[in-house]
Design a protein around this motif. Structure first.
Motif, short mmCIF file in Angstrom:
data_model
loop_
_atom_site.label_atom_id
_atom_site.label_comp_id
_atom_site.label_asym_id
_atom_site.label_seq_id
_atom_site.Cartn_x
_atom_site.Cartn_y
_atom_site.Cartn_z
N ASN A 103 6.50 30.27 -28.94
CA ASN A 103 5.25 30.99 -29.17
C ASN A 103 5.57 32.46 -29.42
O ASN A 103 6.10 33.15 -28.56
CB ASN A 103 4.36 30.83 -27.93
N VAL A 107 2.83 36.66 -24.66
CA VAL A 107 3.27 35.37 -24.11
C VAL A 107 4.79 35.25 -24.21
O VAL A 107 5.46 34.81 -23.27
CB VAL A 107 2.58 34.22 -24.88
N ASN A 123 0.78 31.75 -32.26
CA ASN A 123 -0.13 31.98 -31.12
C ASN A 123 -0.37 30.67 -30.36
O ASN A 123 0.13 29.60 -30.75
CB ASN A 123 -1.46 32.55 -31.62
N ASP A 124 -1.16 30.76 -29.31
CA ASP A 124 -1.44 29.60 -28.46
C ASP A 124 -2.08 28.46 -29.24
O ASP A 124 -1.73 27.29 -29.03
CB ASP A 124 -2.40 30.00 -27.32
N LYS A 168 -0.52 24.80 -29.42
CA LYS A 168 -1.28 23.67 -28.87
C LYS A 168 -1.48 22.57 -29.91
O LYS A 168 -1.33 21.38 -29.61
CB LYS A 168 -2.63 24.18 -28.35
N MET A 217 2.50 28.61 -23.46
CA MET A 217 1.31 29.37 -23.85
C MET A 217 0.61 29.91 -22.61
O MET A 217 1.02 29.62 -21.48
CB MET A 217 0.37 28.48 -24.66
N ARG A 218 -0.46 30.66 -22.81
CA ARG A 218 -1.25 31.18 -21.68
C ARG A 218 -1.92 30.02 -20.94
O ARG A 218 -2.37 29.06 -21.57
CB ARG A 218 -2.34 32.11 -22.17
N SER A 252 -5.35 29.04 -22.10
CA SER A 252 -5.52 28.26 -23.33
C SER A 252 -5.35 26.76 -23.10
O SER A 252 -5.52 25.96 -24.02
CB SER A 252 -4.50 28.71 -24.39
#
Lengths: 142, 402
Positions: A67, A72, A109-110, A114, A127-128, A131
């Motif tokens: 990521n 992150v 990004n997340d 995902k 990831m966060r 999320s």
């Protein structure tokens, strides 16, 4: 008007340091929802993201995704890999430019991570926590 | 041309120039760097006194996956260092790689030689903290010949939970020597100095020619092994590598001697703690050289260095280096150079400091300064009027990669 040398130096230093301070996000490892594992050691996670461990215990190939969201990425490097972000970036570039391997895929990004994890069996990413949803599964670092 | 390419690259923002990920499993990447080298006292790698911009590298590589176990890749490299390289395009490395499992695989083709921790990454400036790797172990004048071999290597990674992680490589192949290299031309110069000495001797050997116009070297074999151990201590790597090679030397197509690396080993340590990184290596290269039935050198050299880097920010880092080399481990006094020239300081003690600034993921700027005691590893080929014991060199370099 002459600018004193010390002020010039401080201004340069501020420019260099600009953008270096960031807030830490809570970052988790995520895998495909069908993955039978629920936890992993930090060491095993490190080996996976360094491309030294490329197979799950059942022998399936691990599809790794990095990521590239700065916040992150920074937290992941320091908390999981115990490396600086630059060290991990250089590590991945070494694989490419020395012929020793192909580094993991990179996503922005997340949301992209995902989507990739949800669509790819045997994949792993980070990831966060915010999320996380039912499309992917958290892999707890033990 | 190099400067124009860098200027063009500067106009392109990183976001607009991603690495070219071709459909599915093929990736195209590359790099370019432009440096400036200056020295005082002695010429280093080129006519560097007064400064030179003839110091650049351009590389393009393609990596592809056939399946999860089988991949291929290659890198073309163009470089210039002083009068050498001339930005000709050469194959830097090119291989096919089949990984059976994490514990075992094999690579065939032109494969990097894994001696020391950093030999495999010498061509890519942005992969290391300083512009020049420590010269005692990574002698820049041998870079063309000691970079990659044609052959293969078996490799693997073994994790033993109670002990740590082991990365091993076993390699066998042959080195191909280029005529357009510092190594080639300095060898020719040294041989002709030996022949000139013979002509001027009280009883010259009448079987030797007065001089030769060309020389060549044929590598019969190169083999070796590398093991890197990462114990449970975080960010610690310990390594040992070893290699042996045998060459035959030719002058004007006639066999005139040989060169053998009996044993070249390097012990390595790398440790990172927070924003500090420490690297240290120790090596000995036991080699034998004969020319016209005379042994011109026989014995081990001795090399070691300590390098400490501090990342002040995620983009800015500082590095300090102490690097020491002895031409002959067992005789640290004056000696005779391979060319027959007397060398009163056959050692090299290099204190250096450097700074690296990563503008972003693609651009890197580095600068460094070295102050050196000793003239070992200096080529009298670049210093025909003799060398000075105390000298300095410095460099700045801008690199771009995608």
């Amino acid at each position: 008007m002459r600018i004193p040398l010390k002020i010039t130096f401080l201004l340069l230093l501020m420019l260099l340091l600009k953008g270096q301070v960031c807030l830490a996000a809570e970052v988790i490892l995520v895998v495909h929802k069908d993955n039978r594992l629920s936890g992993i050691t930090r060491r095993a996670a490190e080996l996976i993201f360094l491309s030294r461990k490329t197979e799950w215990t059942q022998g399936e190939h691990i599809h790794v995704v990095v990521n590239d969201d700065p916040e992150v990425y920074d937290t992941f490097c320091r908390d999981i890999l115990h490396k600086t972000p630059l060290q991990y970036l250089i590590y991945r570039k070494k694989m490419l430019f020395t012929g020793s391997g192909i580094p993991p895929l990179t996503m922005n990004n997340d949301a992209e991570v995902k989507a990739f994890i949800a669509a790819t069996n045997d994949s792993i990413g980070f990831m966060r926590r915010d999320s996380l949803d039912s499309r992917v599964k958290e892999l707890v670092v033990q | 041309m190099q400067i124009i390419l860098l200027a063009l690259a500067a106009l392109i923002q990183p976001e607009t120039l991603p690495a070219l990920d071709l459909p599915d499993r093929v990736q195209l990447h590359g790099f370019a760097s432009q440096g400036y080298l200056n020295s005082s006292g002695n010429n280093f790698l080129s006519d560097s006194i007064g400064g030179t911009f003839a110091f650049n590298e351009i590389g393009v590589n393609l990596n592809g996956l056939i399946n999860n176990n089988f991949r291929y890749g290659g890198q073309l490299l163009s470089k210039k260092m002083g009068d050498y390289g001339d930005n000709d395009i050469r194959l830097d490395w090119g291989l096919v790689d089949y990984r059976v499992h994490d514990w075992g695989g094999a690579r065939l083709g032109k494969v990097k030689i894994p001696v020391g921790l950093y030999n495999t990454e010498r061509d890519s400036d942005f992969l290391r903290p300083m512009i020049f790797l420590p010269q005692s172990i990574y002698d820049e004048t041998r870079r063309d010949t000691w970079q990659a071999h044609w052959g293969g290597e078996a490799y693997g990674n073994v994790e033993i939970p109670a002990f740590g992680n082991f990365d091993y490589k076993l390699f066998y192949g042959r080195i191909k020597y280029d005529e357009d290299s510092v190594f080639h031309d300095s060898t020719l110069t040294n041989i002709n100095k030996r022949l000139a000495d013979n002509q001027q001797a009280a009883n010259p050997d009448p079987t030797l020619p007065p001089r030769i116009d060309d020389c060549d070297r044929d590598n019969e074999y190169l083999y070796g092994a590398s093991l890197i151990y990462s114990p449970q201590v975080e960010n610690l790597r310990l390594g040992v590598s070893w290699a042996s090679q045998k060459d035959t030397s030719y002058g004007d197509s006639a066999r005139i001697g040989g060169y053998k690396t009996n044993s070249n080993f390097v012990l390595s340590l790398e440790y990172s703690w927070r924003d500090f990184s420490l690297s240290a290596e120790y090596g000995e290269n036991d080699r034998t050289q004969t020319l016209y039935d005379i042994t011109t050198f026989d014995g081990p050299n001795q090399s070691w260095y300590v390098m400490l880097s501090y990342a002040a920010t995620s983009r800015l880092s500082f590095t300090a280096l102490y690097d020491e080399y002895w031409k002959d481990k067992h005789n640290k006094d004056d000696s005779v150079h391979a060319s027959g020239r007397y060398n009163p300081s056959p050692w090299r003690k290099d204190w250096a400091c450097g700074v690296r600034y990563d503008v972003n993921e693609r651009w890197t700027v580095k600068g460094e300064w070295h102050t050196v005691d000793g003239t070992a590893l200096l080529l009298d080929f670049f210093n025909p009027d003799g060398t000075e014991r105390y000298w300095q060199y410095g460099a700045v370099k801008v690199s771009f990669n995608f």
